[in-house]
Design a protein around this motif. Structure first.
Motif, PDB file in Angstrom:
ATOM      1  N   ASN A  24       2.468   1.691  -3.432  1.00  0.00           N
ATOM      2  CA  ASN A  24       1.493   2.220  -4.398  1.00  0.00           C
ATOM      3  C   ASN A  24       1.246   3.701  -4.174  1.00  0.00           C
ATOM      4  O   ASN A  24       1.097   4.466  -5.135  1.00  0.00           O
ATOM      5  CB  ASN A  24       0.185   1.431  -4.331  1.00  0.00           C
ATOM      6  CG  ASN A  24       0.306   0.081  -4.999  1.00  0.00           C
ATOM      7  OD1 ASN A  24       1.077  -0.098  -5.930  1.00  0.00           O
ATOM      8  ND2 ASN A  24      -0.447  -0.893  -4.519  1.00  0.00           N
ATOM      9  N   LYS A  28       0.838  -1.199   0.000  1.00  0.00           N
ATOM     10  CA  LYS A  28       0.000   0.000   0.000  1.00  0.00           C
ATOM     11  C   LYS A  28       0.874   1.251   0.000  1.00  0.00           C
ATOM     12  O   LYS A  28       0.626   2.185  -0.760  1.00  0.00           O
ATOM     13  CB  LYS A  28      -0.927   0.003   1.218  1.00  0.00           C
ATOM     14  CG  LYS A  28      -1.838   1.207   1.274  1.00  0.00           C
ATOM     15  CD  LYS A  28      -2.746   1.186   2.490  1.00  0.00           C
ATOM     16  CE  LYS A  28      -3.593   2.460   2.501  1.00  0.00           C
ATOM     17  NZ  LYS A  28      -4.125   2.754   3.812  1.00  0.00           N
ATOM     18  N   LYS A  52       4.173   5.548  -5.682  1.00  0.00           N
ATOM     19  CA  LYS A  52       4.065   5.604  -7.143  1.00  0.00           C
ATOM     20  C   LYS A  52       3.034   6.652  -7.560  1.00  0.00           C
ATOM     21  O   LYS A  52       3.302   7.474  -8.438  1.00  0.00           O
ATOM     22  CB  LYS A  52       3.676   4.227  -7.695  1.00  0.00           C
ATOM     23  CG  LYS A  52       3.565   4.188  -9.206  1.00  0.00           C
ATOM     24  CD  LYS A  52       3.222   2.788  -9.684  1.00  0.00           C
ATOM     25  CE  LYS A  52       3.077   2.740 -11.183  1.00  0.00           C
ATOM     26  NZ  LYS A  52       2.766   1.384 -11.662  1.00  0.00           N
ATOM     27  N   HIS A  53       1.887   6.640  -6.911  1.00  0.00           N
ATOM     28  CA  HIS A  53       0.832   7.609  -7.226  1.00  0.00           C
ATOM     29  C   HIS A  53       1.323   9.038  -6.978  1.00  0.00           C
ATOM     30  O   HIS A  53       1.065   9.946  -7.776  1.00  0.00           O
ATOM     31  CB  HIS A  53      -0.428   7.325  -6.401  1.00  0.00           C
ATOM     32  CG  HIS A  53      -1.519   8.301  -6.641  1.00  0.00           C
ATOM     33  ND1 HIS A  53      -2.277   8.309  -7.797  1.00  0.00           N
ATOM     34  CD2 HIS A  53      -1.969   9.341  -5.888  1.00  0.00           C
ATOM     35  CE1 HIS A  53      -3.145   9.299  -7.736  1.00  0.00           C
ATOM     36  NE2 HIS A  53      -2.976   9.941  -6.586  1.00  0.00           N
TER      37      HIS A  53
END
Length: 126
Positions: A80, A77, A83-84
């Protein structure tokens, strides 16, 4: 690695390590190279590497294990989210530049879609 003089080197190193994680060169739970090895590889001062790594540990991207080194977090999580965040940062730069050119959001979407289609076509022809 070529550094941009306008951006702090430690920040560029953070981005480099995040990119290596995103593209899978460093996977969750992988040990990253030692501070001195990174300093030699990237030809920067050890203190600069330590600052970048300390921030990545503070951000939850890396986990420091005393006496063993730094490891990519197993928290998918968090990876991610990282990355976002990077994607959003890059999009913000593009958006601001295009807005300065008085391009509307609708035009941006159209142009980006066209550009992506063009690049896909180029990749398929390679």
């Amino acid at each position: 690695m070529d550094f941009d003089d306008r951006i702090p080197i430690y920040y560029q190193i953070k981005q480099y390590i995040c990119q290596e994680i995103i593209v899978g060169h460093f996977k969750p739970e992988d040990k990253i190279p030692a501070v001195r090895q990174l300093a030699l590889t990237l030809t920067v001062n050890v203190n600069t590497i330590q600052r970048a790594l300390a921030e990545l540990v503070n951000d939850g991207i890396l986990e420091s294990k005393r006496g063993r080194g730094n490891f990519v977090t197993a928290d998918l999580k968090r990876l991610n989210e990282m990355k976002h965040s990077i994607v959003e940062e890059q999009l913000a730069l593009v958006y601001d530049r295009l807005t300065d050119l008085q391009i509307t959001p609708e035009e941006m979407v159209r142009d980006l879609t066209d550009y992506i289609d063009k690049r896909k076509g180029e990749k398929q022809n390679d």
